[in-house]
Write a protein that holds these residues in place. Sequence first.
Motif, PDB file in Angstrom:
ATOM      1  N   SER A 110       0.823  -1.220   0.000  1.00 23.28           N
ATOM      2  CA  SER A 110       0.000   0.000   0.000  1.00 23.28           C
ATOM      3  C   SER A 110       0.852   1.264   0.000  1.00 23.28           C
ATOM      4  CB  SER A 110      -0.933   0.011   1.210  1.00 23.28           C
ATOM      5  OG  SER A 110      -1.813  -1.086   1.171  1.00 23.28           O
ATOM      6  N   CYS A 111       1.958   1.216   0.702  1.00 21.69           N
ATOM      7  CA  CYS A 111       2.798   2.405   0.809  1.00 21.69           C
ATOM      8  C   CYS A 111       3.480   2.747  -0.510  1.00 21.69           C
ATOM      9  CB  CYS A 111       3.837   2.238   1.913  1.00 21.69           C
ATOM     10  SG  CYS A 111       3.099   2.345   3.554  1.00 21.69           S
ATOM     11  N   TYR A 112       3.467   1.817  -1.464  1.00 19.49           N
ATOM     12  CA  TYR A 112       3.995   2.163  -2.780  1.00 19.49           C
ATOM     13  C   TYR A 112       3.229   3.346  -3.344  1.00 19.49           C
ATOM     14  CZ  TYR A 112       4.629   2.322  -7.777  1.00 19.49           C
ATOM     15  OH  TYR A 112       4.856   2.782  -9.051  1.00 19.49           O
ATOM     16  N   VAL A 113       1.894   3.285  -3.284  1.00 18.39           N
ATOM     17  CA  VAL A 113       1.122   4.432  -3.766  1.00 18.39           C
ATOM     18  C   VAL A 113       0.964   5.494  -2.680  1.00 18.39           C
ATOM     19  CG1 VAL A 113      -0.105   3.306  -5.639  1.00 18.39           C
ATOM     20  CG2 VAL A 113      -1.049   3.181  -3.335  1.00 18.39           C
ATOM     21  N   GLY A 114       0.741   5.088  -1.440  1.00 12.32           N
ATOM     22  CA  GLY A 114       0.488   6.059  -0.375  1.00 12.32           C
ATOM     23  C   GLY A 114       1.666   6.963  -0.102  1.00 12.32           C
ATOM     24  N   ASP A 115       2.798   6.375   0.218  1.00 11.71           N
ATOM     25  CA  ASP A 115       3.969   7.179   0.577  1.00 11.71           C
ATOM     26  C   ASP A 115       4.549   7.931  -0.610  1.00 11.71           C
ATOM     27  OD1 ASP A 115       3.749   6.326   3.184  1.00 11.71           O
ATOM     28  OD2 ASP A 115       5.895   5.983   3.407  1.00 11.71           O
ATOM     29  N   LYS A 197       9.780  -0.783  -2.805  1.00 11.55           N
ATOM     30  CA  LYS A 197      10.560  -1.442  -1.762  1.00 11.55           C
ATOM     31  C   LYS A 197       9.837  -2.630  -1.121  1.00 11.55           C
ATOM     32  CE  LYS A 197      14.156   1.427  -1.651  1.00 11.55           C
ATOM     33  NZ  LYS A 197      13.787   2.477  -2.628  1.00 11.55           N
ATOM     34  N   GLY A 198       8.549  -2.787  -1.382  1.00  7.47           N
ATOM     35  CA  GLY A 198       7.858  -3.942  -0.819  1.00  7.47           C
ATOM     36  C   GLY A 198       7.371  -3.727   0.598  1.00  7.47           C
ATOM     37  N   THR A 199       6.873  -4.817   1.190  1.00  6.65           N
ATOM     38  CA  THR A 199       6.108  -4.739   2.428  1.00  6.65           C
ATOM     39  C   THR A 199       6.906  -4.232   3.627  1.00  6.65           C
ATOM     40  OG1 THR A 199       4.854  -6.603   1.604  1.00  6.65           O
ATOM     41  CG2 THR A 199       4.557  -6.040   3.901  1.00  6.65           C
ATOM     42  N   THR A 240       7.398   2.188   5.295  1.00  5.36           N
ATOM     43  CA  THR A 240       7.225   3.587   4.902  1.00  5.36           C
ATOM     44  C   THR A 240       8.594   4.247   4.727  1.00  5.36           C
ATOM     45  OG1 THR A 240       7.285   4.448   7.161  1.00  5.36           O
ATOM     46  CG2 THR A 240       5.147   3.703   6.331  1.00  5.36           C
ATOM     47  N   TYR A 241       8.587   5.425   4.087  1.00  5.65           N
ATOM     48  CA  TYR A 241       9.801   6.240   4.160  1.00  5.65           C
ATOM     49  C   TYR A 241       9.913   6.772   5.585  1.00  5.65           C
ATOM     50  CZ  TYR A 241       6.876  10.520   3.625  1.00  5.65           C
ATOM     51  OH  TYR A 241       5.954  11.531   3.793  1.00  5.65           O
ATOM     52  N   SER A 242      11.115   7.079   6.017  1.00  8.31           N
ATOM     53  CA  SER A 242      11.311   7.560   7.385  1.00  8.31           C
ATOM     54  C   SER A 242      10.452   8.788   7.655  1.00  8.31           C
ATOM     55  CB  SER A 242      12.781   7.918   7.611  1.00  8.31           C
ATOM     56  OG  SER A 242      12.925   8.596   8.849  1.00  8.31           O
ATOM     57  N   ARG A 243       9.751   8.769   8.776  1.00  8.16           N
ATOM     58  CA  ARG A 243       8.884   9.899   9.114  1.00  8.16           C
ATOM     59  C   ARG A 243       9.685  11.136   9.530  1.00  8.16           C
ATOM     60  NH1 ARG A 243       5.755   8.054   5.756  1.00  8.16           N
ATOM     61  NH2 ARG A 243       4.022   6.707   6.358  1.00  8.16           N
ATOM     62  N   LYS A 244      11.001  11.012   9.608  1.00  6.99           N
ATOM     63  CA  LYS A 244      11.817  12.214   9.817  1.00  6.99           C
ATOM     64  C   LYS A 244      11.764  13.137   8.603  1.00  6.99           C
ATOM     65  CE  LYS A 244      15.776  12.393  11.943  1.00  6.99           C
ATOM     66  NZ  LYS A 244      15.436  13.232  13.124  1.00  6.99           N
ATOM     67  N   VAL A 245      11.432  12.575   7.445  1.00  2.00           N
ATOM     68  CA  VAL A 245      11.271  13.414   6.255  1.00  2.00           C
ATOM     69  C   VAL A 245      10.144  14.428   6.486  1.00  2.00           C
ATOM     70  CG1 VAL A 245      10.666  13.419   3.802  1.00  2.00           C
ATOM     71  CG2 VAL A 245      12.153  11.611   4.729  1.00  2.00           C
ATOM     72  N   ASP A 246       9.060  13.973   7.116  1.00  2.10           N
ATOM     73  CA  ASP A 246       7.953  14.883   7.420  1.00  2.10           C
ATOM     74  C   ASP A 246       8.391  15.951   8.427  1.00  2.10           C
ATOM     75  OD1 ASP A 246       6.461  13.243   5.775  1.00  2.10           O
ATOM     76  OD2 ASP A 246       5.465  12.183   7.422  1.00  2.10           O
ATOM     77  N   ILE A 247       9.244  15.545   9.371  1.00  2.00           N
ATOM     78  CA  ILE A 247       9.767  16.528  10.324  1.00  2.00           C
ATOM     79  C   ILE A 247      10.535  17.613   9.583  1.00  2.00           C
ATOM     80  CG2 ILE A 247      11.375  16.923  12.242  1.00  2.00           C
ATOM     81  CD1 ILE A 247      10.798  14.083  13.206  1.00  2.00           C
ATOM     82  N   ASP A 248      11.426  17.193   8.670  1.00  2.00           N
ATOM     83  CA  ASP A 248      12.219  18.174   7.916  1.00  2.00           C
ATOM     84  C   ASP A 248      11.312  19.153   7.172  1.00  2.00           C
ATOM     85  OD1 ASP A 248      14.518  16.978   8.778  1.00  2.00           O
ATOM     86  OD2 ASP A 248      15.004  16.002   6.871  1.00  2.00           O
ATOM     87  N   SER A 249      10.271  18.629   6.550  1.00  2.00           N
ATOM     88  CA  SER A 249       9.382  19.487   5.760  1.00  2.00           C
ATOM     89  C   SER A 249       8.614  20.468   6.642  1.00  2.00           C
ATOM     90  CB  SER A 249       8.397  18.628   4.961  1.00  2.00           C
ATOM     91  OG  SER A 249       9.080  17.828   4.022  1.00  2.00           O
ATOM     92  N   LEU A 250       8.041  19.972   7.728  1.00  3.19           N
ATOM     93  CA  LEU A 250       7.228  20.844   8.575  1.00  3.19           C
ATOM     94  C   LEU A 250       8.061  21.770   9.441  1.00  3.19           C
ATOM     95  CD1 LEU A 250       4.944  19.081   7.476  1.00  3.19           C
ATOM     96  CD2 LEU A 250       3.854  19.248   9.704  1.00  3.19           C
ATOM     97  N   GLU A 326       9.407  -1.631  11.758  1.00  3.65           N
ATOM     98  CA  GLU A 326       9.269  -1.270  10.345  1.00  3.65           C
ATOM     99  C   GLU A 326       8.110  -0.311  10.051  1.00  3.65           C
ATOM    100  OE1 GLU A 326      12.388  -3.462  10.505  1.00  3.65           O
ATOM    101  OE2 GLU A 326      10.529  -4.426  11.198  1.00  3.65           O
ATOM    102  N   ARG A 327       7.133  -0.180  10.904  1.00  4.24           N
ATOM    103  CA  ARG A 327       6.097   0.867  10.863  1.00  4.24           C
ATOM    104  C   ARG A 327       4.910   0.487  11.726  1.00  4.24           C
ATOM    105  NH1 ARG A 327       1.695   1.825   6.740  1.00  4.24           N
ATOM    106  NH2 ARG A 327       1.712   3.890   7.661  1.00  4.24           N
ATOM    107  N   THR A 328       4.161   1.505  12.182  1.00  5.30           N
ATOM    108  CA  THR A 328       2.840   1.292  12.760  1.00  5.30           C
ATOM    109  C   THR A 328       1.869   2.235  12.058  1.00  5.30           C
ATOM    110  OG1 THR A 328       3.193   2.959  14.487  1.00  5.30           O
ATOM    111  CG2 THR A 328       3.776   0.690  15.030  1.00  5.30           C
ATOM    112  N   LEU A 329       0.585   1.949  12.154  1.00 11.37           N
ATOM    113  CA  LEU A 329      -0.405   2.712  11.392  1.00 11.37           C
ATOM    114  C   LEU A 329      -0.911   3.940  12.152  1.00 11.37           C
ATOM    115  CD1 LEU A 329      -1.739   2.470   8.589  1.00 11.37           C
ATOM    116  CD2 LEU A 329      -3.695   1.413   9.703  1.00 11.37           C
TER     117      LEU A 329
END
Length: 482
Positions: A110-115, A197-199, A240-250, A326-329
Amino acid sequence: MEGSGEEFLKYRSPLVSRYASKEMAYNFSDRKKFTTWRKLWIYLAKAEKSLGLPISDAQVSEMESHSEDIDFVMAAEEERKLRHDVMAHVHTFAQCCPTAAPIIHLGATSCYVGDNTDLIMLRDGFDILLPKLARVIDRLANFAEKYADLTTLGFTHYQPAQLTTVGKRSCLWLQDLLMDMRNLQRARDDLRFRGVKGTTGTQASFLQLFQGDHDKVEELDKMVTEMAGFKKSYLVTGQTYSRKVDIDSLCVLSSLAATIHKICTDIRLLANLKEIEEPFEKEQIGSSAMPYKRNPMRAERCCSLARHLMALVSNPLQTAAVQWLERTLDDSANRRISLPEAFLTADIILSTLQNITEGLVVYPKVIERHIRHELPFMATENIIMAMVKAGGNRQDCHEKIRVLSQQAAAVVKQEGGDNDLLARVQADPYFAPILGELDALLDPKTFIGRAPQQVTRFLSEEVRPVLEPYKSKMDVKIELEL
């Protein structure tokens, strides 16, 4: 107020319904999101086909012919049944692409399209913001140049201090905005693609599809990344991609918000002094009860929304901190709100600030009057130096000036009168040797140091070069609807 009225029966975010630009509102819209999902499925199928998987031209063509015609009603019904938004849209896409149905989403998670879609939206969001920030800098640079020599009271602790110029003060605002330009550009350029990158990020499903051929899996990732317009993908991800990317952006957006809050607070303070005002329309009402009022509502709106944007950065910080293994929702619902709201809010405050800086009104006579009230106190050191040069004793002169200054201050503070220090100096025989010099000693231009020269050099060396890449996007004027 148009339409049937149905839209007024439920909450609508004012970020979109009142303020945001059409391009930023579209960037985070469902249509942009889900058509991007379909494009990503097409990129994946094309890349898999070119690397040898049994996918036909007809299947790819069928997907391409239905990339835009999304049946949102069907997708919503599917999601209610499946409780899974990606699978709901896979089924909806497959419904109109029966030939391609077996290979849609092949090997992907799912994260292929979502992320990957989130990363595209972040990138495109920065691309919307950067020219807007450039226009604000351009308008403010023009303002600084125009008023580079206009002397004004400087303030420290919001108490009158040494003089500066209106242009020099606006260069302080500009310098912060230049840092924001650097930060936004850096955050935008640092973005990478999640890729395929897969599951759990190991690419195991793709390695299986390509029968253990590692080179083809690498090439698949590279091809899809380039089709999506990115130069690089993250070499390692979890699901997912690392959520630190969102930190950098915000973080950079929140930093921009702090800058704009400071600028607009300064404008509000100056509006109170009646030295500078934001644009005020002919039919605009400042107060329902006080018809004479000219409230700085645009600057106030910027401050209000900037506070919201500064607060939003706490969301990605906490989300990144609690991503287990590896991730939580528990990132999903939060990010659906915090990421779009951050970009929408940044978009609004930049547009509003552009409108303000295109119409700032300066009142030189008011500024001059405020200088006259304070300048005699500021000139006391000059008077002492002139007296010493004329043969006087510094300590005697200091005491004379101290006494006269306190008498004048009492007139201002206790009696509400004008500052009469200059008249007291002129009336005291002690200062007879320098009476002919007093006008020169109190010339405001002698109190501003190198402020005009600093403005000229700063605009030339640091501001104008930054604006060069945005020359073709400068001629956009902002008219606020509300």
